[in-house]
Scaffold this motif. Structure first.
Motif, PDB file in Angstrom:
ATOM      1  N   GLN A  33       0.838  -1.211   0.000  1.00 19.85           N
ATOM      2  CA  GLN A  33       0.000   0.000   0.000  1.00 19.85           C
ATOM      3  C   GLN A  33       0.864   1.249   0.000  1.00 19.85           C
ATOM      4  O   GLN A  33       0.585   2.218  -0.705  1.00 19.85           O
ATOM      5  N   TYR A  34       1.955   1.214   0.785  1.00 15.99           N
ATOM      6  CA  TYR A  34       2.849   2.362   0.841  1.00 15.99           C
ATOM      7  C   TYR A  34       3.515   2.580  -0.524  1.00 15.99           C
ATOM      8  O   TYR A  34       3.552   3.686  -1.054  1.00 15.99           O
ATOM      9  N   ALA A  35       4.013   1.479  -1.111  1.00 16.02           N
ATOM     10  CA  ALA A  35       4.721   1.571  -2.382  1.00 16.02           C
ATOM     11  C   ALA A  35       3.811   2.125  -3.472  1.00 16.02           C
ATOM     12  O   ALA A  35       4.248   2.885  -4.351  1.00 16.02           O
ATOM     13  N   HIS A  36       2.526   1.736  -3.429  1.00 18.19           N
ATOM     14  CA  HIS A  36       1.565   2.176  -4.448  1.00 18.19           C
ATOM     15  C   HIS A  36       0.930   3.531  -4.109  1.00 18.19           C
ATOM     16  O   HIS A  36       0.002   3.959  -4.779  1.00 18.19           O
ATOM     17  N   GLY A  37       1.402   4.163  -3.036  1.00 16.53           N
ATOM     18  CA  GLY A  37       0.871   5.467  -2.667  1.00 16.53           C
ATOM     19  C   GLY A  37      -0.567   5.426  -2.172  1.00 16.53           C
ATOM     20  O   GLY A  37      -1.290   6.423  -2.258  1.00 16.53           O
ATOM     21  N   GLU A  38      -0.986   4.256  -1.633  1.00 18.27           N
ATOM     22  CA  GLU A  38      -2.375   4.132  -1.204  1.00 18.27           C
ATOM     23  C   GLU A  38      -2.590   4.576   0.246  1.00 18.27           C
ATOM     24  O   GLU A  38      -3.701   4.551   0.740  1.00 18.27           O
ATOM     25  N   LEU A  39      -1.510   4.895   0.948  1.00 18.44           N
ATOM     26  CA  LEU A  39      -1.637   5.361   2.339  1.00 18.44           C
ATOM     27  C   LEU A  39      -1.473   6.879   2.381  1.00 18.44           C
ATOM     28  O   LEU A  39      -0.674   7.447   1.622  1.00 18.44           O
ATOM     29  N   ASP A  40      -2.223   7.520   3.258  1.00 21.39           N
ATOM     30  CA  ASP A  40      -2.145   8.971   3.425  1.00 21.39           C
ATOM     31  C   ASP A  40      -1.067   9.274   4.467  1.00 21.39           C
ATOM     32  O   ASP A  40      -1.341   9.362   5.655  1.00 21.39           O
ATOM     33  N   VAL A  41       0.178   9.373   3.998  1.00 24.94           N
ATOM     34  CA  VAL A  41       1.328   9.457   4.911  1.00 24.94           C
ATOM     35  C   VAL A  41       1.691  10.910   5.218  1.00 24.94           C
ATOM     36  O   VAL A  41       1.769  11.741   4.313  1.00 24.94           O
ATOM     37  N   THR A  42       1.882  11.194   6.497  1.00 16.69           N
ATOM     38  CA  THR A  42       2.340  12.505   6.943  1.00 16.69           C
ATOM     39  C   THR A  42       3.761  12.383   7.468  1.00 16.69           C
ATOM     40  O   THR A  42       4.061  11.448   8.212  1.00 16.69           O
ATOM     41  N   ARG A  43       4.658  13.294   7.076  1.00 20.51           N
ATOM     42  CA  ARG A  43       6.032  13.287   7.624  1.00 20.51           C
ATOM     43  C   ARG A  43       6.113  14.344   8.703  1.00 20.51           C
ATOM     44  O   ARG A  43       5.737  15.491   8.480  1.00 20.51           O
ATOM     45  N   ILE A  44       6.603  13.964   9.853  1.00 17.59           N
ATOM     46  CA  ILE A  44       6.773  14.957  10.921  1.00 17.59           C
ATOM     47  C   ILE A  44       8.167  14.826  11.516  1.00 17.59           C
ATOM     48  O   ILE A  44       8.841  13.830  11.320  1.00 17.59           O
TER      49      ILE A  44
END
Lengths: 549, 549
Positions: A538-549
């Motif tokens: 999911q991460y690789a395919h950009g399917e997660l809404d990831v926030t960098r902090i």
């Protein structure tokens, strides 16, 4: 020089005969969802197992060494198959009903299953797959369910009760070599094709003794065990066999695995023991919070299949239920370690820390840690390596080779025959194993290893967090870095910064994730474990809404 | 079809390695009679066992399968020999130091013992016999005792500590076939020559697991076991091996087996478990009556070797000590049955009756009753027959044949390989064995069987009776009739008529003895059992003062 001892084979047949006579009045109680559960004594189970064996041999032509598959919940009929099939000289093949269709059909074909015993309530799952299971000639259906789902099926359909009804209640069980195959179970195969583990009569016999030893589950005929862990999953951790050795009653949930009916059957039947994976207990805990019930009858709960979060253990402590951690896998039958703290720590602060470890090896299991360079590591509580195990109920190969062409034997077994578990951990000087991660889930960050499990446990101790899964994701600078995916509880108020600050008080600063994602649910495997493969995809395919902090 | 399990042999070496690592801090505590007992950890025992093996192989030339004898009390050095000898591939031969000189010398010759490890305190017993033990080349002496008793001995004399001192503390133990001989023990031979029982690595391993199962002794590393039953007597009921599997501490009395020091070591070391024959407990009870002490630390006491009189069980109940009955013999390793009452009887009147039975067979032991006509009898609690047993830790033959020419194999083993125990009893529908007599001690009176044991137990429940033994004596009219020999307590007032009237309220009238004799003591065998052979001979020779009433 030979001994003067009798040469008596260790067989499942001996377990059956013992249970059905010496412990003939002990019971298997199966939940029906109706006012009364089904109750069947070990003596009746023995008689019906004999009838089933007659039917399989005489009506369905099951021969020696032939696999007989089950596609069933935990219930009395499944226990009957557990004994009938191995004792007649055939091989019980438990099918994991949570597997995806492609894996299920692959496994049935790989094992060449000709007969499947199936619960009526599962026909909806299996009927659509039958066209892709050309080896299957007979379906034996047990329990309620819509038979019309099988209309037009190529395989012959039999009613379990009709098939066994007129058969003799005893069987002249053959004397079997103890090293013969008794049962098989495919691993759920997170990578590549599933791999078949074939248990012997000997391995099941010895494992059953170990389960009954005082430092393992240590149950007696004063106990009743709620067997939530599925019979299709590593022989329900050996409980159906172990209970027949000692007369422990079994409470079987059948298809009623939701938190509410589980709480109901605990209240009604008062089991003294229960066995399941952590996610089942998380669900039960939520149910008990919503609708409190007295579950303190469960003196002991065995948790395995995944590490037990400390918060879960503490929550059960407050309910008067003692959680005992155990570690194992399909390849280890499964008992590999059990966490009973050393006597001198009982009642001290140290005790809880020991309970959180995976525990000690029983006498039948040897363990060693192998470092990244292949060297054997000391038991110092600090040196982390891959765990390898050896013993009479540990797999040394897979059925028909390594299962597909994608696994090389040398990846799973050492040159001197030990099983490479794929688990990474440390062992203390007094022999307690602490697993820190799966070898494939460890986050390799700038030459250091970060345990995804440590981060998950720390996160899950936050009051707002329902579940948390951490996976390695590629990072330009460090190679890999942790991504934290979090399921918040309803009405939770924590944001990423709050969780990060919370984590900072519990782990080293360099281990803190920079990448965060709130998710509705953590994806799970067929046996209820976090499915990190899916998260990484999911991460690789950009399917997660990831926030960098 | 073969399984995919690892083929790992069940060996004593695995038990040693497990105990010395995972349970390395558990202890063997040996009573010294001085202010401090000797304390040695399992890890130290493991290291010293390796040293001993080096010494035996390198200095004394002990080869594969060679017997190494011990003539020792229960102590740490004896535990070291228990592991060193089998693990190096030789055979541990425990000599019963209570046997008459003729039997001892016969046994040493029959086993061809070349090396004997002996306690210094026992030199007075063995030194005079050495001239009649031509096979013996080496004596290894351990512990205090007058070495000058060996002056002029033909065999070479070594000091145990000197012999092992400079040796490496690890040993490259060979990988052994599990069916190889590990240890041997001769039965005390009430009829004919002693008979050698040879235990295998496999039988010891499986028996040790059984001892640790929750329905047998069920001990954990929270326990310390006072091992009174001698290591020279059926491997101290398997305790030295079983404790190394689970980390149970051992408290060893060495030569201090009198009631006063036993009471003292219980008070000082607070064992939670103890194991001994009834006569030891009778003695301890008298001591505790004379000088009360708190012995309630012993949660559980295992009694075997002879039936436990109900009065003894009740007396220990009052002291807060729970007696658990077990049955076995040299030929059964010895665990044959253990009497843990069914769960539904706990706290009811039935419970005590169940505790008095010999108990249930564990899963590893099959039992059957054979009637006088050779037929298999039902488990109905009434049909009395000779007990035959089968299992992986049950003897199927004797070393070098049947031991002398006086025993035919068919008298000891059935055609299908079961051991004929020589015990007569009944089995209830729920699998509880009640032994009523030895086949040779049953009184065959006018076509009916009278149990000598039932009469003895009834007599010993009389407050004036210290001990009572009943034997069959020839009778003109009935074939055989019972003779009651009674040891009265000090200050007892009962006469024969009073005892007879007392008995009449407890057994059928036709079973009441007509012949009575008060004796100063009941003759005992080397392991503390009533020696009825001697009583029958005394009667035949007119050496008893018999009164007919």
């Amino acid at each position: 020089m030979l001994s003067t001892m009798q040469d008596v084979p260790l067989t499942v047949t001996r377990i059956l005969n013992h249970g059905a006579t010496v412990h003939g009045t002990s019971q298997v109680t199966t939940w029906t969802g109706e006012s009364e559960p089904q109750r069947r004594s070990f003596r009746e189970i023995g008689a019906r197992a004999a009838q089933l064996a007659h039917a399989l041999r005489e009506d369905l032509g099951v021969g020696e060494d032939e696999r007989v598959a089950t596609f069933m919940w935990n219930n009395a009929e499944h226990v009957e198959a557990y004994f009938a099939v191995p004792c007649m000289g055939a091989v019980l093949h438990t099918l994991n009903l949570r597997l995806p269709a492609e894996q299920l059909t692959w496994i049935v074909g790989h094992a060449a299953d000709r007969v499947i015993i199936v619960n009526g309530s599962l026909l909806g799952l299996i009927a659509p797959l039958l066209d892709r299971m050309p080896s299957v000639e007979h379906l034996v259906v047990s329990g309620p369910g819509d038979r019309s789902l099988l209309d037009g099926a190529r395989a012959r359909v039999h009613e379990y009760e009709d098939l066994i009804a007129a058969k003799p209640t005893d069987y002249d069980w053959p004397e079997l070599d103890e090293r013969r195959a008794a049962a098989m179970c495919y691993t759920s195969g997170t990578t590549g094709d599933p791999k078949g583990v074939v248990y012997s009569h000997r391995s099941i016999y010895l494992h059953s003794m170990q389960v009954n030893m005082s430092q393992s589950m240590g149950l007696t005929d004063a106990d009743t065990s709620l067997v939530v862990v599925p019979q299709f999953h590593v022989n329900a951790w050996g409980l159906p066999h172990a209970t027949f050795m000692t007369g422990v009653g079994m409470l079987m949930p059948d298809r009623f695995l939701q938190p509410a009916p589980l709480a109901e059957m605990i209240e009604a039947e008062r089991p003294s023991h229960a066995a399941a994976v952590p996610t089942i207990w998380q669900g039960l805990l939520a149910e008990l919070t919503a609708k409190p019930r007295d579950v303190s009858c469960m003196h002991q709960v065995t948790i395995g299949g995944a590490a037990c979060p400390p918060s879960l253990m503490e929550a059960f402590d407050r309910l008067g239920v003692r959680v005992c951690h155990a570690w194992g896998m399909t390849e280890t039958s499964p008992l590999g370690t059990v966490s009973r703290p050393p006597a001198h720590t009982i009642g001290t602060d140290e005790e809880f820390a020991y309970r959180l470890t995976q525990g000690r090896f029983p006498a039948g299991v040897e363990g060693r840690l192998i470092g990244p360079d292949g060297s054997r590591l000391p038991w110092d509580g600090e040196s982390a390596g891959e765990l390898e195990v050896r013993g009479p109920w540990i797999a040394g190969s897979y059925y028909g080779g390594a299962g597909g062409e994608d696994i090389r034997p040398e990846d799973k077994f050492s040159a001197d025959g030990w099983l490479k578990t794929g688990d990474v951990g440390v062992i203390s000087a007094d022999g307690f194993l602490t697993l820190t991660d799966r070898a494939k889930d460890v986050i390799k960050s700038g030459g250091e290893w970060i345990s995804s499990v440590d981060l998950e446990n720390a996160l899950m101790s936050h009051p707002d967090v329902a579940e948390a899964a951490v996976v390695a994701v590629p990072d330009e600078k460090w190679g890999e870095r942790p991504l934290a995916t979090v399921v918040l509880k309803e009405e939770a108020t924590a944001d990423y910064a709050a969780l990060r600050d919370f984590l900072a008080t519990r782990v080293a600063k360099w281990q803190l994730p920079e990448r965060w994602a709130f998710v509705a649910a953590v994806p799970k495997t067929s046996v209820g474990k976090f499915d990190k493969k899916v998260l990484r995809r999911q991460y690789a395919h950009g399917e997660l809404d990831v926030t960098r902090i």
